[in-house]
Write a protein that holds these residues in place. Structure first.
Motif, PDB file in Angstrom:
ATOM      1  N   LYS A 126       0.800  -1.375   0.093  1.00 44.73           N
ATOM      2  CA  LYS A 126       0.080  -0.018  -0.032  1.00 44.73           C
ATOM      3  C   LYS A 126       0.755   1.151   0.061  1.00 44.73           C
ATOM      4  CE  LYS A 126      -4.174  -2.352   1.978  1.00 44.73           C
ATOM      5  NZ  LYS A 126      -4.849  -2.367   3.209  1.00 44.73           N
ATOM      6  N   LEU A 127       1.792   1.271   0.522  1.00 45.45           N
ATOM      7  CA  LEU A 127       2.796   2.263   0.608  1.00 45.45           C
ATOM      8  C   LEU A 127       3.569   2.513  -0.744  1.00 45.45           C
ATOM      9  CD1 LEU A 127       4.510   2.202   4.211  1.00 45.45           C
ATOM     10  CD2 LEU A 127       3.030   3.870   3.499  1.00 45.45           C
ATOM     11  N   VAL A 128       3.887   1.406  -1.358  1.00 45.82           N
ATOM     12  CA  VAL A 128       4.404   1.442  -2.605  1.00 45.82           C
ATOM     13  C   VAL A 128       3.278   2.255  -3.642  1.00 45.82           C
ATOM     14  CG1 VAL A 128       4.956   0.169  -4.832  1.00 45.82           C
ATOM     15  CG2 VAL A 128       6.061  -0.207  -2.443  1.00 45.82           C
ATOM     16  N   GLU A 129       2.230   1.942  -3.477  1.00 48.08           N
ATOM     17  CA  GLU A 129       1.027   2.347  -4.338  1.00 48.08           C
ATOM     18  C   GLU A 129       0.908   3.961  -3.896  1.00 48.08           C
ATOM     19  OE1 GLU A 129      -3.806   2.016  -4.892  1.00 48.08           O
ATOM     20  OE2 GLU A 129      -2.686   0.166  -3.800  1.00 48.08           O
ATOM     21  N   LEU A 130       0.975   4.422  -2.785  1.00 52.83           N
ATOM     22  CA  LEU A 130       0.998   5.768  -2.604  1.00 52.83           C
ATOM     23  C   LEU A 130       2.276   6.292  -3.152  1.00 52.83           C
ATOM     24  CD1 LEU A 130      -0.352   5.876   1.119  1.00 52.83           C
ATOM     25  CD2 LEU A 130      -1.548   6.734  -1.068  1.00 52.83           C
ATOM     26  N   SER A 131       3.357   5.655  -3.053  1.00 54.18           N
ATOM     27  CA  SER A 131       4.592   6.490  -3.533  1.00 54.18           C
ATOM     28  C   SER A 131       4.630   6.515  -5.115  1.00 54.18           C
ATOM     29  CB  SER A 131       5.649   5.583  -3.452  1.00 54.18           C
ATOM     30  OG  SER A 131       5.689   4.525  -4.069  1.00 54.18           O
ATOM     31  N   LYS A 132       3.648   6.097  -5.845  1.00 55.20           N
ATOM     32  CA  LYS A 132       3.586   6.345  -7.267  1.00 55.20           C
ATOM     33  C   LYS A 132       2.705   7.454  -7.403  1.00 55.20           C
ATOM     34  CE  LYS A 132       4.097   1.279  -8.359  1.00 55.20           C
ATOM     35  NZ  LYS A 132       3.661   0.083  -8.765  1.00 55.20           N
ATOM     36  N   SER A 133       1.864   8.000  -6.358  1.00 56.20           N
ATOM     37  CA  SER A 133       0.987   9.063  -6.746  1.00 56.20           C
ATOM     38  C   SER A 133       1.876  10.591  -6.365  1.00 56.20           C
ATOM     39  CB  SER A 133      -0.188   8.838  -5.881  1.00 56.20           C
ATOM     40  OG  SER A 133      -0.963  10.105  -5.895  1.00 56.20           O
ATOM     41  N   PRO A 134       1.822  11.448  -7.198  1.00 52.45           N
ATOM     42  CA  PRO A 134       2.585  12.662  -7.047  1.00 52.45           C
ATOM     43  C   PRO A 134       1.575  13.612  -6.122  1.00 52.45           C
ATOM     44  CG  PRO A 134       2.329  12.089  -9.458  1.00 52.45           C
ATOM     45  CD  PRO A 134       1.541  11.111  -8.695  1.00 52.45           C
ATOM     46  N   MET A 135       0.292  13.303  -6.257  1.00 48.28           N
ATOM     47  CA  MET A 135      -0.510  14.018  -5.295  1.00 48.28           C
ATOM     48  C   MET A 135      -0.341  13.483  -3.687  1.00 48.28           C
ATOM     49  SD  MET A 135      -4.728  14.232  -4.866  1.00 48.28           S
ATOM     50  CE  MET A 135      -5.038  14.707  -6.789  1.00 48.28           C
ATOM     51  N   ALA A 136      -0.295  12.243  -3.548  1.00 50.17           N
ATOM     52  CA  ALA A 136      -0.078  11.687  -2.292  1.00 50.17           C
ATOM     53  C   ALA A 136       1.482  11.908  -1.569  1.00 50.17           C
ATOM     54  CB  ALA A 136      -0.225  10.119  -2.451  1.00 50.17           C
TER      55      ALA A 136
END
Length: 67
Positions: free
Chosen positions: A40-50
């Protein structure tokens, strides 16, 4: 149940030795998380907004989650 230890090399780069060591230490801490949380952290790391929200609102996020 004991965990399985697997040694893997990861190339860590930074602008100076202090940044590189800090990144390596952070990755070491992240390696202790379970796969679900890490994914889940990896998924967030792919989002510039996050990433922007984490950078700009970290004290609020930390306070919200640390009570």
């Amino acid at each position: 149940m004991a965990g399985i230890n697997n040694s893997t090399q990861i190339k860590v780069t930074g602008t100076n030795p202090f940044e590189t060591k800090s990144k390596a230490n952070a990755l070491s801490q992240l390696s202790k998380l379970d796969v679900e949380v890490l994914t889940k952290l990896v998924e967030l790391s792919k989002s510039p907004m996050a990433i922007t929200h984490i950078k700009n609102n970290f004290p609020m996020i930390k306070g919200f989650l640390s009570a």
